[in-house]
Design a protein around this motif. Sequence first.
Motif, PDB file in Angstrom:
ATOM      1  N   GLU A 160       0.835  -1.201   0.000  1.00 17.48           N
ATOM      2  CA  GLU A 160       0.000   0.000   0.000  1.00 17.48           C
ATOM      3  C   GLU A 160       0.873   1.255   0.000  1.00 17.48           C
ATOM      4  O   GLU A 160       0.822   2.080   0.911  1.00 17.48           O
ATOM      5  N   PRO A 161       1.682   1.433  -1.025  1.00 16.93           N
ATOM      6  CA  PRO A 161       2.651   2.526  -1.045  1.00 16.93           C
ATOM      7  C   PRO A 161       2.035   3.919  -1.029  1.00 16.93           C
ATOM      8  O   PRO A 161       2.696   4.874  -0.617  1.00 16.93           O
ATOM      9  N   ALA A 162       0.782   4.051  -1.469  1.00 20.29           N
ATOM     10  CA  ALA A 162       0.154   5.369  -1.497  1.00 20.29           C
ATOM     11  C   ALA A 162      -0.441   5.764  -0.150  1.00 20.29           C
ATOM     12  O   ALA A 162      -0.995   6.851  -0.009  1.00 20.29           O
ATOM     13  N   ALA A 163      -0.311   4.884   0.846  1.00 21.43           N
ATOM     14  CA  ALA A 163      -0.840   5.177   2.183  1.00 21.43           C
ATOM     15  C   ALA A 163       0.264   5.721   3.074  1.00 21.43           C
ATOM     16  O   ALA A 163       1.386   5.196   3.093  1.00 21.43           O
ATOM     17  N   PHE A 164      -0.039   6.778   3.827  1.00 21.17           N
ATOM     18  CA  PHE A 164       0.899   7.320   4.808  1.00 21.17           C
ATOM     19  C   PHE A 164       0.707   6.541   6.100  1.00 21.17           C
ATOM     20  O   PHE A 164      -0.313   6.662   6.756  1.00 21.17           O
ATOM     21  N   ASP A 165       1.707   5.731   6.455  1.00 28.29           N
ATOM     22  CA  ASP A 165       1.569   4.821   7.595  1.00 28.29           C
ATOM     23  C   ASP A 165       2.868   4.779   8.405  1.00 28.29           C
ATOM     24  O   ASP A 165       3.773   4.006   8.103  1.00 28.29           O
TER      25      ASP A 165
END
Length: 430
Positions: A357-362
């Motif tokens: 999920e690279p587009a998620a800021f985590d």
Amino acid sequence: MVTMTLTESELGRVLLTHRGVQWIIGTKDDPYALLVRAAGDDPHRLGELIRERGPLYRSSADAWVTAHHEVAAAALGDPRLSVRHPDADAPAAPDEGEQREPMPWEVPALREILPFDEVFLTAGRADCERVRDLLEPLLGGKALERWRPAADEAVRRALAAAGGGFDLRTEVADPFAARIVAELLGVPQEEYDRFAQLCRGAAGLLDATVCSPHLRTARELIASVEGMRSLLTGLIARRREDCGDDLVSALLAATHEDEVRSVCMLLALVGTELAATLFCDAVAELLEHPAAWRSLREDPGLAPAVVEETLRYAPPVRLVPLYAVEDLELAGTAVAAGSQVVVAVEAAGRDAAVHAEPAAFDPARDATGERQAFAAGLPTSLPAPLARFLTERGLRVLAAEAPDLRRTGPVLRRLRSGVTGAVIALPVAG
């Protein structure tokens, strides 16, 4: 390399020519060319398009470009690729009498007309690694710990002066970063304001390595570099006579004056920009992701994880241009000596082959491995410990002192900032 001295009209013509060429190349639907043109296209979408072109593709902007994480890591770690152009160390051509006038289409490169050498931004890998060893005892984790009280107090002071509603970049991030770097270098207190003003004036130096600035911006960059050079020259002279407990004094004991000045200019003019940009991007993402902001408020110890995730998700160095110092092979492609290889760092950080999920800021994701924005052996790696430290301290204090912080307007970014994507305004309240 000696920077060329141009008249106002000559400098304006050269910069305009560079922008015109970048604009024309951008019309060819080349994602990297569009990224360099920095004309409002979605940089994240352009990063995806770069990756879709393959592990390494030949851009119409006369560069090999990659947004694949593994290829990016290989390029950033390859000693045959350097930010220093091979021509920089070539012997000067012999003077054969009267110099001919350059033809109208012969335009000097940006590195030849802007003062990147002065700020250690064109240093080769060997010099960067040597200076890194000199800075390690001065900017390593234990060394920076003694600056924790001063850093925290500087953030509190800036927040108190800003009031209820304020711009995080100009009223907190910039003055906070400039003050601590000034103290670290040993700048006299009466020169703090001048130091901070010169740092603000040089914002955009990294961007100018790729994107041709407007004439007014270029003149301000040049004037700020000259002003910082003068300020540090005076400081170095004083420290030669009266050694202090500061970074300038420590470096003078280890290397020559010209290098001390150049490295300190990098820490001052580029280090403050990287720290303030990283801090603002981290806060912008936290406010965009309430659960992450709530977690940090409840546990300030998560600040380092937020910093590392921001370096992946929205790094302050998004493009790294390198040059092949010899023929080499990268991603199965022959790259000739002198060719440019550009690493799209932000896009590589969003490579699904490496990050789930690279587009998620985590901030809770695994942060093992070196962040490519601060790759070792490159000039931007030298102020990296400082940028990380200042951002972490800023986040901790902000979470404690302004837990109800919220955005009150859009995040504005600098025009033609293809490298940093720098926030120039982040209106908040709370």
